[in-house]
Design an enzyme around this catalytic site. Structure first.
Site, PDB file in Angstrom:
ATOM      1  N   HIS A 181     -14.360  17.726  -3.679  1.00  0.00           N
ATOM      2  CA  HIS A 181     -13.826  16.371  -3.483  1.00  0.00           C
ATOM      3  C   HIS A 181     -13.697  16.048  -1.992  1.00  0.00           C
ATOM      4  CE1 HIS A 181     -12.919  15.014  -7.559  1.00  0.00           C
ATOM      5  NE2 HIS A 181     -12.623  16.280  -7.835  1.00  0.00           N
ATOM      6  N   ASP A 188     -13.991  12.602 -10.374  1.00  0.00           N
ATOM      7  CA  ASP A 188     -13.348  12.856 -11.663  1.00  0.00           C
ATOM      8  C   ASP A 188     -13.367  11.537 -12.416  1.00  0.00           C
ATOM      9  OD1 ASP A 188     -12.841  15.434 -10.903  1.00  0.00           O
ATOM     10  OD2 ASP A 188     -10.747  15.072 -10.356  1.00  0.00           O
ATOM     11  N   GLU A 226     -14.099  21.621 -16.686  1.00  0.00           N
ATOM     12  CA  GLU A 226     -13.569  20.286 -16.368  1.00  0.00           C
ATOM     13  C   GLU A 226     -14.609  19.282 -16.827  1.00  0.00           C
ATOM     14  OE1 GLU A 226     -12.491  19.766 -12.271  1.00  0.00           O
ATOM     15  OE2 GLU A 226     -10.991  21.344 -12.335  1.00  0.00           O
TER      16      GLU A 226
HETATM   17 ZN   LIG Z   1     -12.671  17.091  -9.749  1.00  0.00          ZN
END
Ligand SMILES: [Zn+2]
Length: 257
Positions: A181, A188, A226
């Site tokens: 990030h 996300d 994720e």
């Molecule tokens: Zn992430």
């Protein structure tokens, strides 16, 4: 003196029964028209949304933690979009990003802005016709630090030592200096429906993005699954990673050979 008011006797008007009967077909027609409208047939085409591209240049100091060496110079030969950052590979010591703001207010490296917006637009159909929301894009080192510390505290509250908590936190939140990030290439994504994540897993490669942390690759990526985290690697790498069902780390090993 008594004044007698003479009220005319109220005449009971008989309701005419024919009125409601006459209205019934009118109401029915209106209901049908409304249903037709709601079913989407008569909705006008939404005008194409234009996203103003706001450019914000920043110079970032990767500042790797724990005295570990920064990304090796050999990675300079690698195209920018294949920069490897994971829990064992920190950010480059210094790098420059021009940020672009995306709908919702998050920012990403401007070079991934167009493919990202194309992908999100294409995903709308599987997201109840809503543009999927990017809830986290580029993060500053400070932001990453506070997320990481929050996670550590969470584990400490469960009774783990600081060291244990830090190790466990890393599987969920990268330590500052070790997060994609911070590169500005990762997002996300929040879906209105879980279908969005299935769609992304099957289609994101067409736009140069990969499902970065599949559960089957946690040992290699160092990060637990994720489903919301997507990373830009360019169309060529993304297609190969998708077709071969490998992760970025494995792909980079292959192209080294
Ligand atoms: Zn992430």
């Amino acid at each position: 003196m008594e004044e007698k008011k003479q009220f005319g006797r109220r005449r009971q008007r008989r309701r005419r029964r024919s009125w409601p009967l006459l209205l019934l077909p009118v109401v029915l027609v209106l209901c049908l028209a409304a249903a037709y409208w709601v079913s989407g047939h008569t909705f006008p085409q939404e005008p194409a949304v234009e996203y103003p591209l706001q450019k914000i240049p920043v110079t970032v100091t990767g500042a790797p933690q724990d005295g570990k060496p920064a990304a090796e110079p050999e990675s300079a030969a690698m195209p920018w979009y294949l920069t490897l950052v994971n829990r064992w590979n920190p950010l480059p010591e210094t790098y420059e990003i021009t940020l672009a703001e995306i709908p919702g207010g998050e920012k990403v490296d401007e070079r991934i802005y167009e493919p990202l917006m194309e992908m999100l637009e294409a995903a709308k159909e599987d997201n109840w016709d809503q543009l999927p929301m990017v809830v986290s894009g580029y993060r500053t080192s400070e932001k990453q630090k506070s997320l990481y510390n929050d996670k550590i505290r969470e584990y400490q509250k469960q009774g783990y030592s600081v060291e244990e908590a830090a190790e466990m936190a890393k599987e969920w939140v990268a330590a500052p200096g070790y997060s994609e990030h911070q590169l500005g290439f990762a997002v996300d994504i929040n879906g209105a429906t879980y279908d969005l994540y299935f769609w992304l897993q099957e289609n994101s490669y067409k736009y140069g993005f990969i499902f970065r942390y599949p559960g089957s690759k946690t040992d290699i990526t160092g990060t637990a699954e994720e489903v919301w985290h997507y990373r830009y690697v360019g169309k060529e790498a993304a297609a190969e990673i998708y077709e071969q069902q490998i992760c970025l780390e494995e792909y980079l090993e292959r192209i080294k050979e």
